[in-house]
Design an enzyme around this catalytic site. Sequence first.
Site, short mmCIF file in Angstrom:
data_model
loop_
_atom_site.label_atom_id
_atom_site.label_comp_id
_atom_site.label_asym_id
_atom_site.label_seq_id
_atom_site.Cartn_x
_atom_site.Cartn_y
_atom_site.Cartn_z
N THR A 15 -10.89 -4.36 2.72
CA THR A 15 -10.41 -3.23 1.92
C THR A 15 -9.23 -2.50 2.56
O THR A 15 -8.61 -1.66 1.92
CB THR A 15 -11.56 -2.22 1.71
OG1 THR A 15 -12.10 -1.90 3.00
CG2 THR A 15 -12.65 -2.78 0.82
N THR A 17 -5.58 -1.99 5.11
CA THR A 17 -4.16 -2.37 4.98
C THR A 17 -3.95 -3.85 5.34
O THR A 17 -3.31 -4.59 4.59
CB THR A 17 -3.31 -1.49 5.93
OG1 THR A 17 -3.56 -0.13 5.60
CG2 THR A 17 -1.84 -1.80 5.80
N CYS A 154 1.22 -5.49 16.61
CA CYS A 154 2.31 -5.86 15.69
C CYS A 154 3.70 -5.72 16.33
O CYS A 154 4.58 -6.54 16.08
CB CYS A 154 2.22 -5.03 14.41
SG CYS A 154 1.68 -3.34 14.67
N HIS A 251 8.56 -3.04 11.49
CA HIS A 251 8.80 -2.38 12.77
C HIS A 251 10.17 -2.82 13.33
O HIS A 251 10.43 -4.02 13.47
CB HIS A 251 7.72 -2.74 13.78
CG HIS A 251 6.36 -2.15 13.50
ND1 HIS A 251 6.11 -1.31 12.45
CD2 HIS A 251 5.18 -2.29 14.16
CE1 HIS A 251 4.84 -0.93 12.47
NE2 HIS A 251 4.24 -1.53 13.49
N ASN A 338 5.28 -5.87 10.11
CA ASN A 338 4.08 -5.57 10.91
C ASN A 338 2.78 -6.05 10.31
O ASN A 338 1.82 -6.31 11.05
CB ASN A 338 3.99 -4.05 11.18
CG ASN A 338 4.03 -3.22 9.93
OD1 ASN A 338 5.01 -3.26 9.19
ND2 ASN A 338 2.97 -2.47 9.68
N1 LIG Z 1 -1.68 -2.22 10.10
C1 LIG Z 1 -1.04 -3.00 10.97
O1 LIG Z 1 0.20 -3.17 10.88
C2 LIG Z 1 -1.78 -3.70 12.06
C3 LIG Z 1 -3.14 -3.50 12.28
N2 LIG Z 1 -3.77 -4.16 13.29
C4 LIG Z 1 -5.21 -4.00 13.54
O2 LIG Z 1 -5.92 -4.55 12.42
C5 LIG Z 1 -7.11 -3.81 12.18
C6 LIG Z 1 -7.09 -3.25 10.78
O3 LIG Z 1 -6.02 -2.34 10.63
P1 LIG Z 1 -5.69 -1.63 9.26
O4 LIG Z 1 -5.91 -2.57 8.13
O5 LIG Z 1 -4.36 -1.03 9.45
O6 LIG Z 1 -6.83 -0.49 9.19
P2 LIG Z 1 -7.47 0.26 7.91
O7 LIG Z 1 -7.97 1.53 8.41
O8 LIG Z 1 -6.51 0.26 6.77
O9 LIG Z 1 -8.73 -0.69 7.51
C7 LIG Z 1 -9.87 -0.79 8.31
C8 LIG Z 1 -10.91 -1.72 7.71
O10 LIG Z 1 -12.07 -1.69 8.56
C9 LIG Z 1 -13.23 -1.45 7.76
N3 LIG Z 1 -14.25 -0.71 8.49
C10 LIG Z 1 -14.19 0.55 9.00
N4 LIG Z 1 -15.36 0.91 9.56
C11 LIG Z 1 -16.21 -0.15 9.40
C12 LIG Z 1 -17.57 -0.40 9.75
N5 LIG Z 1 -18.30 0.51 10.37
N6 LIG Z 1 -18.09 -1.61 9.43
C13 LIG Z 1 -17.35 -2.55 8.79
N7 LIG Z 1 -16.06 -2.35 8.40
C14 LIG Z 1 -15.50 -1.18 8.71
C15 LIG Z 1 -12.72 -0.62 6.58
O11 LIG Z 1 -13.65 -0.71 5.50
P3 LIG Z 1 -13.91 0.52 4.45
O12 LIG Z 1 -12.75 0.50 3.49
O13 LIG Z 1 -15.18 0.16 3.83
O14 LIG Z 1 -13.94 1.78 5.27
C16 LIG Z 1 -11.38 -1.33 6.30
O15 LIG Z 1 -11.61 -2.48 5.54
C17 LIG Z 1 -7.18 -2.73 13.26
O16 LIG Z 1 -7.96 -3.19 14.33
C18 LIG Z 1 -5.71 -2.56 13.64
O17 LIG Z 1 -5.59 -2.01 14.90
C19 LIG Z 1 -3.09 -5.07 14.06
C20 LIG Z 1 -1.77 -5.32 13.87
C21 LIG Z 1 -1.01 -4.64 12.86
N1 LIG Z 2 -0.77 0.53 16.41
C1 LIG Z 2 0.02 -0.32 15.52
C2 LIG Z 2 -0.84 -1.14 14.63
C3 LIG Z 2 -2.11 -1.54 15.32
O1 LIG Z 2 -3.14 -1.30 14.78
O2 LIG Z 2 -1.99 -2.11 16.51
P1 LIG Z 2 -3.24 -2.54 17.44
O3 LIG Z 2 -4.01 -3.56 16.67
O4 LIG Z 2 -2.60 -3.07 18.64
O5 LIG Z 2 -4.05 -1.31 17.70
C4 LIG Z 2 0.95 0.57 14.72
O6 LIG Z 2 0.61 1.69 14.61
O7 LIG Z 2 1.96 0.17 14.18
#
Ligand SMILES: NC(=O)C1=CN([C@@H]2O[C@H](COP(=O)(O)OP(=O)(O)OC[C@H]3O[C@@H](n4cnc5c(N)ncnc54)[C@H](OP(=O)(O)O)[C@@H]3O)[C@@H](O)[C@H]2O)C=CC1
Ligand SMILES: N[C@@H](CC(=O)OP(=O)(O)O)C(=O)O
Length: 361
Positions: A15, A17, A154, A251, A338
């Site tokens: 669900t 990003t 990223c 980025h 990113n």
């Molecule tokens: N955005 C980016 O550009 C990048 C992100 N990342 C990493 O990828 C991961 C996801 O990032 P992002 O999509 O931005 O984060 P979001 O906050 O948009 O999404 C987080 C997800 O984790 C789920 N979640 C939260 N709490 C729980 C739980 N207790 N049990 C199960 N699922 C849970 C949420 O579900 P629900 O909707 O139900 O709360 C949601 O699907 C992170 O670890 C981030 O650091 C890495 C590189 C780049």
């Molecule tokens: N912190 C990065 C995205 C991210 O979630 O990175 P990491 O998975 O290393 O925490 C940003 O804000 O653009």
Amino acid sequence: MANDRILQVGVLGATGTVGQRFIVLLSEHPFMRIHSLGASERSAGKAYAEATRWKMQERMPDQVRDILVKSCDPMHFDGCDLVFSGLDASVAGDIEKAFLTAGIPVFSNAKNYRMAPEVPLVVPVVNSEHMSLIDHQRRVYGSGKGFVVTNSNCSTSGLVVALKALHTKVAPIRRVVVTTLQAISGAGYPGVASLDILDNIVPYIGGEEPKMEAEVNKILGNVNPSATAFTPLPDVKVSATCNRVPVVDGHTECVSVEFATETPPSLEAIEDAFKSYRCEAQDLGCPSAPEQVIYVAKEADRPQPRLDRDAGKGMSVTIGRIRECPVFHVKFTLLVHNTVLGAAGASILNAELALKKNYLS
Ligand SMILES: NC(=O)C1=CN([C@@H]2O[C@H](COP(=O)(O)OP(=O)(O)OC[C@H]3O[C@@H](n4cnc5c(N)ncnc54)[C@H](OP(=O)(O)O)[C@@H]3O)[C@@H](O)[C@H]2O)C=CC1
Ligand SMILES: N[C@@H](CC(=O)OP(=O)(O)O)C(=O)O
């Protein structure tokens, strides 16, 4: 990539990003099919369309709208050949461990296992050979078919593409100074408050700088001959300064590089190294590999996030403004998408590579 097998895949954190980017990319994948979706207890039991605040430009694919979101327990992902994880880092550690010990391969975006000595930290267009540690990891964890491969932060992902091209094709690198301008989608949803980011720049992203500084050395390092350990790239120092800017996706990074040579390499050699850079995923014919890993922008004012982030469907890095640096040897500006090469796209290409290397039998 000739493939006679359809892979059934699950998405954890579907669900969020990164999860939404997975859904868009997987809905068009030639041999991966979305089997199961997982998120928190807040979303579990709801149809995906109801549980998700959809923020992608693309329409939500019809095939996922009615899938019931499950809690992230491996027993709900029984029919999956692998799972992709876009889980929040606060929960990713335990959940991903449960999947890999249940024998389900995990391709993760979370930071939790990136620096673990038995875990490949793979930017698929840079160091796919690090997957050779998977067999050792399986022995360490006693996880049968299960394993975890992570992708990088990223911002790290774009930086290491440029550094790998320079380090292998021009001359060994000694020091790197990088200043990032990071998009708000990097902070997930709802992320940074509009009152913080509109008309503004925030010169701090918690934890980001030490991650970039450490991950580069692991990614550009080698695997030992018995494929049981990584040897980080020695003597390369990276100094990172990370800023959040009011851009939605993409980025930008301003990079200065010093080589371990007396005479600086020519700008022509540097540009050639970028343009001619190729990776294993291209040679193996992986469908998500970009045709061109690095595009060199010749215009004086590029790369720009809005214009260049979708280069190579978001899997390419665009580099411009290559010029001499009066302090180090060369400086340039790069752009990486990113949530594609920096997240979901990298994970999917990592899975394609793992299949090609017979880790998903
Ligand atoms: N955005 C980016 O550009 C990048 C992100 N990342 C990493 O990828 C991961 C996801 O990032 P992002 O999509 O931005 O984060 P979001 O906050 O948009 O999404 C987080 C997800 O984790 C789920 N979640 C939260 N709490 C729980 C739980 N207790 N049990 C199960 N699922 C849970 C949420 O579900 P629900 O909707 O139900 O709360 C949601 O699907 C992170 O670890 C981030 O650091 C890495 C590189 C780049
Ligand atoms: N912190 C990065 C995205 C991210 O979630 O990175 P990491 O998975 O290393 O925490 C940003 O804000 O653009």
